[in-house]
Structures are given as C-alpha cells and as structure tokens.
Design a protein around this motif. Structure first.
Motif, PDB file in Angstrom:
ATOM      1  N   GLN A  13      45.870  43.237 -46.788  1.00  0.00           N
ATOM      2  CA  GLN A  13      46.766  44.130 -46.256  1.00  0.00           C
ATOM      3  C   GLN A  13      47.116  45.127 -47.249  1.00  0.00           C
ATOM      4  O   GLN A  13      47.159  44.757 -48.385  1.00  0.00           O
ATOM      5  N   ALA A  14      47.734  45.913 -46.435  1.00  0.00           N
ATOM      6  CA  ALA A  14      48.106  47.290 -47.301  1.00  0.00           C
ATOM      7  C   ALA A  14      49.188  46.801 -48.468  1.00  0.00           C
ATOM      8  O   ALA A  14      49.955  46.010 -48.098  1.00  0.00           O
ATOM      9  N   GLY A  15      49.107  47.396 -49.577  1.00  0.00           N
ATOM     10  CA  GLY A  15      49.867  46.766 -50.725  1.00  0.00           C
ATOM     11  C   GLY A  15      49.379  45.806 -51.443  1.00  0.00           C
ATOM     12  O   GLY A  15      49.983  45.634 -52.540  1.00  0.00           O
ATOM     13  N   GLY A  16      48.296  44.996 -51.012  1.00  0.00           N
ATOM     14  CA  GLY A  16      47.653  44.041 -51.614  1.00  0.00           C
ATOM     15  C   GLY A  16      46.728  44.659 -52.827  1.00  0.00           C
ATOM     16  O   GLY A  16      46.675  45.678 -52.956  1.00  0.00           O
ATOM     17  N   SER A  17      46.140  43.698 -53.362  1.00  0.00           N
ATOM     18  CA  SER A  17      45.102  43.679 -54.523  1.00  0.00           C
ATOM     19  C   SER A  17      43.731  43.162 -54.276  1.00  0.00           C
ATOM     20  O   SER A  17      43.746  42.126 -53.722  1.00  0.00           O
ATOM     21  N   LEU A  18      42.789  43.907 -54.737  1.00  0.00           N
ATOM     22  CA  LEU A  18      41.504  43.215 -54.800  1.00  0.00           C
ATOM     23  C   LEU A  18      40.772  43.552 -56.305  1.00  0.00           C
ATOM     24  O   LEU A  18      41.348  44.511 -56.729  1.00  0.00           O
ATOM     25  N   ARG A  19      39.903  42.653 -56.660  1.00  0.00           N
ATOM     26  CA  ARG A  19      39.276  42.898 -57.746  1.00  0.00           C
ATOM     27  C   ARG A  19      37.571  42.745 -57.479  1.00  0.00           C
ATOM     28  O   ARG A  19      37.295  41.758 -57.303  1.00  0.00           O
ATOM     29  N   LEU A  20      37.053  43.710 -57.799  1.00  0.00           N
ATOM     30  CA  LEU A  20      35.594  43.884 -57.616  1.00  0.00           C
ATOM     31  C   LEU A  20      34.960  43.707 -58.854  1.00  0.00           C
ATOM     32  O   LEU A  20      35.291  43.984 -59.871  1.00  0.00           O
ATOM     33  N   SER A  21      33.824  42.919 -58.903  1.00  0.00           N
ATOM     34  CA  SER A  21      32.818  42.588 -60.183  1.00  0.00           C
ATOM     35  C   SER A  21      31.494  42.953 -59.714  1.00  0.00           C
ATOM     36  O   SER A  21      30.954  42.970 -58.722  1.00  0.00           O
ATOM     37  N   CYS A  22      30.854  43.293 -60.737  1.00  0.00           N
ATOM     38  CA  CYS A  22      29.336  43.645 -60.472  1.00  0.00           C
ATOM     39  C   CYS A  22      28.654  43.542 -62.014  1.00  0.00           C
ATOM     40  O   CYS A  22      29.142  43.696 -63.033  1.00  0.00           O
ATOM     41  N   ALA A  23      27.564  42.512 -61.971  1.00  0.00           N
ATOM     42  CA  ALA A  23      26.915  42.028 -62.972  1.00  0.00           C
ATOM     43  C   ALA A  23      25.305  42.698 -62.926  1.00  0.00           C
ATOM     44  O   ALA A  23      24.785  42.791 -61.708  1.00  0.00           O
ATOM     45  N   ALA A  24      24.960  43.208 -63.885  1.00  0.00           N
ATOM     46  CA  ALA A  24      23.582  43.552 -64.026  1.00  0.00           C
ATOM     47  C   ALA A  24      22.760  42.798 -64.761  1.00  0.00           C
ATOM     48  O   ALA A  24      22.782  42.234 -65.659  1.00  0.00           O
ATOM     49  N   SER A  25      21.603  42.399 -64.156  1.00  0.00           N
ATOM     50  CA  SER A  25      20.572  41.618 -64.683  1.00  0.00           C
ATOM     51  C   SER A  25      19.260  41.879 -64.833  1.00  0.00           C
ATOM     52  O   SER A  25      18.919  42.814 -63.966  1.00  0.00           O
ATOM     53  N   GLY A  26      18.118  41.347 -65.324  1.00  0.00           N
ATOM     54  CA  GLY A  26      16.815  41.739 -65.263  1.00  0.00           C
ATOM     55  C   GLY A  26      16.331  42.205 -66.599  1.00  0.00           C
ATOM     56  O   GLY A  26      16.921  41.730 -67.710  1.00  0.00           O
ATOM     57  N   SER A  27      15.587  43.223 -66.551  1.00  0.00           N
ATOM     58  CA  SER A  27      14.791  43.800 -67.662  1.00  0.00           C
ATOM     59  C   SER A  27      15.434  44.826 -67.887  1.00  0.00           C
ATOM     60  O   SER A  27      15.722  46.043 -67.645  1.00  0.00           O
ATOM     61  N   ILE A  28      16.514  44.660 -68.837  1.00  0.00           N
ATOM     62  CA  ILE A  28      17.562  45.759 -69.506  1.00  0.00           C
ATOM     63  C   ILE A  28      17.320  45.704 -71.025  1.00  0.00           C
ATOM     64  O   ILE A  28      17.688  44.835 -71.745  1.00  0.00           O
ATOM     65  N   PHE A  29      17.020  46.989 -71.296  1.00  0.00           N
ATOM     66  CA  PHE A  29      17.013  47.406 -72.834  1.00  0.00           C
ATOM     67  C   PHE A  29      18.330  47.883 -73.046  1.00  0.00           C
ATOM     68  O   PHE A  29      18.880  47.561 -74.177  1.00  0.00           O
ATOM     69  N   SER A  84      47.912  48.044 -55.173  1.00  0.00           N
ATOM     70  CA  SER A  84      48.666  49.056 -54.012  1.00  0.00           C
ATOM     71  C   SER A  84      47.822  49.444 -52.946  1.00  0.00           C
ATOM     72  O   SER A  84      47.616  50.695 -52.855  1.00  0.00           O
ATOM     73  N   LEU A  85      46.690  48.785 -52.645  1.00  0.00           N
ATOM     74  CA  LEU A  85      45.636  49.142 -51.645  1.00  0.00           C
ATOM     75  C   LEU A  85      46.564  49.919 -50.156  1.00  0.00           C
ATOM     76  O   LEU A  85      47.124  49.321 -49.846  1.00  0.00           O
ATOM     77  N   LYS A  86      45.670  50.979 -49.854  1.00  0.00           N
ATOM     78  CA  LYS A  86      46.187  51.716 -48.629  1.00  0.00           C
ATOM     79  C   LYS A  86      44.856  51.506 -47.689  1.00  0.00           C
ATOM     80  O   LYS A  86      43.806  51.372 -48.195  1.00  0.00           O
ATOM     81  N   PRO A  87      45.110  51.654 -46.244  1.00  0.00           N
ATOM     82  CA  PRO A  87      44.171  51.663 -45.347  1.00  0.00           C
ATOM     83  C   PRO A  87      43.082  52.748 -45.776  1.00  0.00           C
ATOM     84  O   PRO A  87      41.993  52.649 -45.108  1.00  0.00           O
ATOM     85  N   GLU A  88      43.544  54.062 -46.388  1.00  0.00           N
ATOM     86  CA  GLU A  88      42.796  54.997 -46.756  1.00  0.00           C
ATOM     87  C   GLU A  88      41.426  54.386 -47.776  1.00  0.00           C
ATOM     88  O   GLU A  88      40.424  55.152 -47.863  1.00  0.00           O
ATOM     89  N   ASP A  89      41.884  53.503 -48.291  1.00  0.00           N
ATOM     90  CA  ASP A  89      40.931  52.886 -49.406  1.00  0.00           C
ATOM     91  C   ASP A  89      39.780  52.038 -48.690  1.00  0.00           C
ATOM     92  O   ASP A  89      38.642  51.550 -49.250  1.00  0.00           O
ATOM     93  N   THR A  90      39.816  51.783 -47.505  1.00  0.00           N
ATOM     94  CA  THR A  90      38.722  51.018 -46.656  1.00  0.00           C
ATOM     95  C   THR A  90      37.181  51.889 -46.678  1.00  0.00           C
ATOM     96  O   THR A  90      37.181  53.076 -46.386  1.00  0.00           O
ATOM     97  N   ALA A  91      36.332  51.241 -47.207  1.00  0.00           N
ATOM     98  CA  ALA A  91      34.883  51.771 -47.417  1.00  0.00           C
ATOM     99  C   ALA A  91      34.128  50.568 -47.866  1.00  0.00           C
ATOM    100  O   ALA A  91      34.741  49.676 -48.502  1.00  0.00           O
TER     101      ALA A  91
END
Length: 121
Positions: A13-29, A84-91
């Motif tokens: 809901q608007a005003g709420g929070s989320l935490r996105l995470s991303c992990a890279a793996s594989g052949s990484i120099f 402080s998420l807003k509807p405009e952040d939807t994507a």
C-alpha cells in the motif's frame, strides 16, 4: 554463464516499504557498477539508483530521500530499500551490473529478469 537473481518485489500500500535484492553469480572476474532500473507500462526504462564499487551513488530525482541503494561486494549483491512508496513507483524493477567474466574479456552490462513492484493507493 553469469546470472542476476532478484527478490523482494510484491504488492504494498502507499506509504509502505519494500526491499529489493539482487545477487550476481557465475563466472565473475570482477564487478564494477551495480544499479536498479524500472519500467512502467507504456513508459521508457529509467535509471532509479546507481552505485559504484567505491560507494558513489546517484538517484533519479523522484526517489531521492525515499530510496537507498546499497551493496555487499563480498557477496556480489545489490539492494534497494524503498520507503514511502507511492503509486507512481509501480513498475517492473531490474537490477543491472557491469561485469567482467575473465581477465581477457571486456566489461559489459548484465541484467536480472525483473521483479514487479505494485503500490496501491
């Protein structure tokens, strides 16, 4: 061989929070910059936040003060704390990283598959 795996998207809901995470793996120099992009339906993809290996950050104007990008270089992860998420952040949010896969290869951008963030009024 390199892949970026995202997690943390969802419906809030608007005003709420989320935490996105991303992990890279594989052949990484090495990994240079890591970033978050987003794309709403019918709109162009835009840069949301960006962080260099050394910690320098940039933010899209509309998210300044609300979103925070962070990374753990030892774990090859990047996070996006969204408050402080807003509807405009939807994507669909995509993580990206500049990765060199070997000492003989050039650095290039890799992308996650995207995670949906929906903010209801």
């Amino acid at each position: 061989q390199v892949q970026l795996v995202e997690s943390g998207g969802g419906l809030v809901q608007a005003g709420g929070s989320l935490r996105l995470s991303c992990a890279a793996s594989g052949s990484i120099f090495s990994i240079n910059a890591m970033a978050w992009y987003r794309q709403a339906p019918g709109k162009q993809r835009e840069l949301v936040a960006h962080m260099t290996t050394g910690g320098s950050t940039t933010y899209e104007d509309s998210v300044k003060g609300r979103f925070t990008i962070s990374r753990d270089n030892a774990k090859n992860t990047v996070n996006l704390q969204m408050n402080s998420l807003k509807p405009e952040d939807t994507a669909v949010y995509y993580c990206a990283a500049e990765i060199q896969t070997s000492r003989y290869s050039s650095q290039k951008a890799y992308w996650g598959q995207g995670t949906q963030v929906t903010v209801s009024a």
